[in-house]
Design an enzyme around this catalytic site. Structure first.
Site, mmCIF file in Angstrom:
data_model
loop_
_atom_site.group_PDB
_atom_site.id
_atom_site.type_symbol
_atom_site.label_atom_id
_atom_site.label_comp_id
_atom_site.label_asym_id
_atom_site.label_seq_id
_atom_site.Cartn_x
_atom_site.Cartn_y
_atom_site.Cartn_z
ATOM 1 N N ASP A 1 0.595 -1.214 -0.144
ATOM 2 C CA ASP A 1 0.086 0.045 -0.161
ATOM 3 C C ASP A 1 0.938 1.231 -0.175
ATOM 4 O O ASP A 1 1.209 1.464 1.060
ATOM 5 C CB ASP A 1 -0.869 0.037 1.239
ATOM 6 N N GLU B 1 12.493 1.724 7.129
ATOM 7 C CA GLU B 1 11.583 0.730 6.643
ATOM 8 C C GLU B 1 11.731 0.563 5.390
ATOM 9 O O GLU B 1 11.416 -0.720 4.579
ATOM 10 C CB GLU B 1 10.278 1.263 6.711
#
Length: 560
Positions: free
Chosen positions: A310, A513
């Protein structure tokens, strides 16, 4: 067909109110650095009715905003801070320098860095406060039986697919009990909800994430030989497999030879804005005037979140238009590769506990899925697996659909190479050689790793971002094949990824991340929130790669 044919999970009264608070906060504080998730992670100090009454007494402007001081005062009076219902906990099996830690890492500078990453497990270790179980209506956080590892930063709860790579890192850190506790928590979610949630929050009960629990159990058993864990996990794994292979997730395709194949797709049980991103989803849907089309869009957004990707142009009919998300009408390569691995794992784990009947069932299921992936997704000429786009609406696939060659996507994404991670593919040397050539020519390979896509859209699962789990699956698959060329490519990609993580850490003091694979040592960007640090799966992948490939004295840690 009506969009409401699929199940829709109800919202809790607390979530509904927190969405209202989220909108008011946006109107009051403005959009700069605004994170809607912060507000749905708050927990109540007193009953919801009292809180709503207090909110109703706030003087509001015509645009729904209140004064900054009034809103800050209200939040401080009625709410605990986001994340306050989680408590720091020292992992029971953490030691500063584990015995047998990363024996292949010979370079002292690299070894010191690896120990710094290892120490981050202490920073990310949490347990859910007992208050959550006592007063669940005060929290969006869900109770869990054991300690957890959070990804970091805004991600204050345990997440599903992140946990696989966290566990791979924990195993390299010899933290077996901590790894096992994560699995027990995820089994708890299956027992209570029928599947592993996207994350352990009440607003995630409408969707799952890529199914990797069987892989977690398989990896832990491989190191510890904990047969009791396998016995506990097996019933939950069977339930999870059924979740992904029946109902709205199941798709039947009849191929060009008339053979019927069963594959799976992502499909969230939701048709409203995601509570954790409500203001963002409402803004994205502002150009959609039709109510049923807006609900369909919200379902596609939530279903894309279920994919873990996403967001990406991978899921859009028009790569330039976010409102053309159509995830529920796509049969994804990676999801079916994960399910193929689930079936392999179930067959293997069932044998461990002496259940030959289940082993035979899932051995047959894995062969059927492998055949289906070859028929529907494999492109011999391109040497990749491609997503398959269904025709018609997202609710029209309960009946068999005829396979059409033109429905196979022709766009290259990193996910096209994920099947090489699965044993039944990387054991085929001829196929591996085709995949290696394809990957070499794909345009995905950058100075610092594998790009997610070839399109720089501003979405975080697109160029130039590279993500730890995708690197790891492709590298590990290539390294496990018998092809010397594939093994060489795996080592090269591993060293590129380790190097960029190391240099970014030296510059920023943090693990990230995602990373920019076009520039060594640069972090990633894009997406709907500020890039996060911590970071669970990045830590785990670096640890796993260092354990497998090491880092020798004569290897430079520069970008040269």
């Amino acid at each position: 067909m009506a969009i409401t044919e699929g199940p829709v999970k109800p919202k809790t009264p607390l979530i509904s109110f927190l969405e209202t608070l989220q909108k008011t906060a946006l109107a009051t504080f403005g959009s700069k650095d605004f994170d809607p998730k912060l507000y749905v992670d708050l927990s109540l100090k007193s009953n919801l009715s009292v809180t709503i009454e207090g909110f109703g007494n706030l003087p509001k402007n015509q645009n729904g905003s209140v004064s900054v001081d009034d809103l800050k005062g209200f939040i401080e009076k009625y709410f605990e801070g986001a994340g306050n219902d989680l408590e720091y906990v020292q992992p029971v099996d953490y030691v500063a320098v584990p015995v047998g830690f990363l024996p292949k890492v010979k370079n002292m500078e690299m070894r010191e860095w690896a120990l710094e990453i290892h120490s981050l497990w202490k920073n990310l270790s949490r347990k859910v406060s007992q208050e959550v179980a006592k007063r669940p209506e005060f929290h969006t956080l869900l109770p869990l039986p054991g300690p957890v590892m959070i990804p970091g930063s805004r991600f204050r709860e345990v997440y599903y697919w992140d946990s696989y790579w966290v566990i791979r890192g924990l195993l390299a850190s010899k933290m077996y009990e901590t790894a096992k506790a994560i699995v027990i928590n995820l089994i708890y979610l299956i027992d209570h909800y029928g599947f592993v949630l996207n994350g352990a929050r009440a607003y995630y009960t409408n969707r799952s994430q890529p199914p990797l629990l069987s892989s977690m159990v398989y990896e832990i058993y491989g190191v510890t030989r904990d047969i009791e864990l396998v016995k506990v996990a097996l019933p939950a794994l069977l339930k999870e497999h059924a979740f992904w292979t029946s109902g709205i997730h199941k798709v039947v395709i009849i191929d060009a030879e008339g053979t019927e194949h069963i594959l799976s797709r992502y499909y969230a049980m939701w048709d409203e804005p995601r509570p954790e991103s409500s203001t963002i989803d409402i803004a994205a849907a502002s150009t959609i005037s039709n109510d049923s089309e807006r609900k369909l869009f919200f379902r596609e957004v939530a279903s894309t979140a279920e994919s873990g990707w996403d967001f990406s142009t991978r899921w859009m009919r028009d790569p330039s238009s976010f409102t053309t998300l159509t995830t529920t009408t796509i049969i994804p390569v990676d999801l079916n590769a994960f399910l193929l691995k689930v079936e392999h794992d179930l067959a293997s784990l069932a044998k461990v506990v002496g259940n030959d009947g289940i082993a035979e069932i899932f051995s047959a299921a894995s062969k059927a899925r492998q055949k289906a992936m070859k028929a529907i997704m494999w492109n011999e000429e391109r040497g990749q697996w491609f997503d398959y786009w269904l025709s018609g609406s997202s609710t029209s696939h309960q009946e068999a659909e005829e396979w059409r060659v033109e429905n196979q996507s022709n766009t290259t994404f990193a996910s096209n190479f994920i099947p090489i991670w699965i044993n039944s593919f990387h054991s085929d040397e001829s196929l591996v050689e085709k995949v290696v050539k394809s990957l070499q020519c794909s345009g995905l390979l950058g100075a610092a790793g594998i790009s997610t896509s070839l399109t720089n859209s501003g979405q975080q699962w697109d160029l130039p971002n590279g993500w730890a789990p995708l690197q790891h699956m492709i590298i590990e698959g290539l390294s496990r094949s018998k092809s010397p060329e594939a093994n060489k490519m795996a080592e090269d990609l591993a060293l590129r990824w380790i190097r960029t993580n190391y240099l970014a850490f030296k510059k920023t003091g943090a693990m990230h991340e995602k990373y920019n694979v076009l520039e060594c040592g640069e972090t990633g960007g894009g997406g709907e929130y500020i890039p996060q640090t911590g970071f669970g799966w990045s830590n785990g992948v670096v640890m796993a790669l260092l354990e497998q490939f090491g880092w020798s004295e004569d290897l430079s840690v520069s970008c040269e």
